[in-house]
Write a protein that holds these residues in place. Sequence first.
Motif, mmCIF file in Angstrom:
data_model
loop_
_atom_site.group_PDB
_atom_site.id
_atom_site.type_symbol
_atom_site.label_atom_id
_atom_site.label_comp_id
_atom_site.label_asym_id
_atom_site.label_seq_id
_atom_site.Cartn_x
_atom_site.Cartn_y
_atom_site.Cartn_z
ATOM 1 N N ASP A 150 1.182 -1.181 0.037
ATOM 2 C CA ASP A 150 0.133 -0.449 0.021
ATOM 3 C C ASP A 150 1.343 1.196 -0.170
ATOM 4 O OD1 ASP A 150 -2.350 -1.700 0.254
ATOM 5 O OD2 ASP A 150 -2.184 -1.487 2.420
ATOM 6 N N GLN A 151 1.922 1.304 1.074
ATOM 7 C CA GLN A 151 3.243 2.385 0.698
ATOM 8 C C GLN A 151 2.892 3.367 -1.334
ATOM 9 O OE1 GLN A 151 7.156 1.681 1.872
ATOM 10 N NE2 GLN A 151 7.572 3.715 1.896
ATOM 11 N N VAL A 152 3.087 2.603 -2.414
ATOM 12 C CA VAL A 152 3.124 2.922 -3.472
ATOM 13 C C VAL A 152 1.841 3.500 -3.514
ATOM 14 C CG1 VAL A 152 3.245 2.512 -6.372
ATOM 15 C CG2 VAL A 152 4.296 1.212 -3.916
ATOM 16 N N LYS A 153 0.481 3.562 -3.114
ATOM 17 C CA LYS A 153 -0.454 4.602 -3.105
ATOM 18 C C LYS A 153 -0.908 5.223 -2.142
ATOM 19 C CE LYS A 153 -2.930 0.607 -2.162
ATOM 20 N NZ LYS A 153 -3.817 -0.184 -2.205
ATOM 21 N N LEU A 154 0.237 5.664 -0.596
ATOM 22 C CA LEU A 154 -0.405 6.293 -0.382
ATOM 23 C C LEU A 154 0.419 6.668 1.067
ATOM 24 C CD1 LEU A 154 -2.500 3.556 2.218
ATOM 25 C CD2 LEU A 154 -2.894 5.192 1.511
ATOM 26 N N GLU A 155 1.683 6.746 0.126
ATOM 27 C CA GLU A 155 2.649 7.498 1.103
ATOM 28 C C GLU A 155 2.114 9.034 0.772
ATOM 29 O OE1 GLU A 155 6.650 6.721 1.567
ATOM 30 O OE2 GLU A 155 5.338 5.558 1.887
ATOM 31 N N ASN A 156 2.671 10.094 1.879
ATOM 32 C CA ASN A 156 2.820 11.317 2.550
ATOM 33 C C ASN A 156 3.450 12.560 2.621
ATOM 34 O OD1 ASN A 156 1.276 13.397 3.586
ATOM 35 N ND2 ASN A 156 1.043 12.369 5.291
ATOM 36 N N PRO A 157 3.860 13.411 1.620
ATOM 37 C CA PRO A 157 4.538 13.920 1.161
ATOM 38 C C PRO A 157 5.125 14.314 2.682
ATOM 39 C CG PRO A 157 3.376 14.663 -0.018
ATOM 40 C CD PRO A 157 2.744 13.555 0.641
ATOM 41 N N ALA A 158 3.839 14.963 3.673
ATOM 42 C CA ALA A 158 3.735 15.602 4.629
ATOM 43 C C ALA A 158 4.111 14.977 5.759
ATOM 44 C CB ALA A 158 2.520 16.319 5.420
ATOM 45 N N CYS A 159 4.568 13.465 5.832
ATOM 46 C CA CYS A 159 5.163 11.928 6.976
ATOM 47 C C CYS A 159 6.329 12.410 6.889
ATOM 48 C CB CYS A 159 3.859 11.189 6.632
ATOM 49 S SG CYS A 159 4.645 9.582 7.368
ATOM 50 N N VAL A 160 6.890 12.533 7.818
ATOM 51 C CA VAL A 160 8.090 12.733 8.956
ATOM 52 C C VAL A 160 8.571 11.163 8.400
ATOM 53 C CG1 VAL A 160 7.582 11.725 11.247
ATOM 54 C CG2 VAL A 160 9.630 13.056 10.842
ATOM 55 N N HIS A 161 8.741 10.247 8.543
ATOM 56 C CA HIS A 161 8.607 8.807 7.725
ATOM 57 C C HIS A 161 9.084 8.863 6.388
ATOM 58 C CE1 HIS A 161 8.019 6.727 11.710
ATOM 59 N NE2 HIS A 161 6.924 7.293 11.926
ATOM 60 N N ALA A 162 7.800 9.129 5.394
ATOM 61 C CA ALA A 162 7.984 9.629 4.175
ATOM 62 C C ALA A 162 9.812 10.258 3.959
ATOM 63 C CB ALA A 162 6.964 10.266 3.075
ATOM 64 N N SER A 163 9.805 11.943 5.014
ATOM 65 C CA SER A 163 11.231 11.845 4.525
ATOM 66 C C SER A 163 12.799 11.411 4.893
ATOM 67 C CB SER A 163 11.318 13.504 5.383
ATOM 68 O OG SER A 163 9.872 14.158 5.238
ATOM 69 N N MET A 164 12.065 10.190 5.409
ATOM 70 C CA MET A 164 13.237 9.036 5.769
ATOM 71 C C MET A 164 12.772 8.462 5.049
ATOM 72 S SD MET A 164 12.910 8.899 10.251
ATOM 73 C CE MET A 164 11.800 8.292 10.467
ATOM 74 N N ASP A 165 12.749 8.083 4.947
ATOM 75 C CA ASP A 165 12.737 7.181 3.526
ATOM 76 C C ASP A 165 13.783 7.767 2.271
ATOM 77 O OD1 ASP A 165 10.914 4.909 4.312
ATOM 78 O OD2 ASP A 165 9.229 6.458 2.955
ATOM 79 N N LEU A 166 12.746 9.031 1.601
ATOM 80 C CA LEU A 166 14.029 9.927 1.132
ATOM 81 C C LEU A 166 15.598 9.731 1.504
ATOM 82 C CD1 LEU A 166 12.293 13.068 0.595
ATOM 83 C CD2 LEU A 166 12.156 11.270 -0.692
#
Length: 142
Positions: free
Chosen positions: A97-113
């Motif tokens: 589901d990550q490919v659909k739900l990734e949230n650019p405001a999420c701290v975890h998405a920032s760490m994913d970068l």
Amino acid sequence: GAKTLEWYRSVLAVTEENQPVLNCFGLHEWAMLYRPEGAVIPPSLEYQKDVLPLRVSQDEINAAVERRGVQCTHVDAIRFFAPTALPLNLHQVAREDQVKLENPACVHASMDLLKIAMKIAPFASSNLLADALEVSLAARRL
């Protein structure tokens, strides 16, 4: 290999395309420590108990999670939830589901970068890695 790079490309594309969701209020952190009366000590609290005292009481943590519920969409945050908090999350999320739900405001998405930049570092500029580190650190500041 190529499949992994395609996965990363997909996650980054969705992160860029999705609208930021700003109403999670970081309650994923509270969900990691959620423990209603009679529940076992959640793993996150077990690891932290001898390190730093919590700034709020267990009752306040429980009340916040129960009052608002949790609206977390990031699989890497959810996997650290206390087991009793999982049903209180609006989203039941699996890795795919990550490919659909990734949230650019999420701290975890920032760490994913940062994680992705480190994985592709042999093929990318050092500036990309430095920029990803800067974004990840900035996202963690309160």
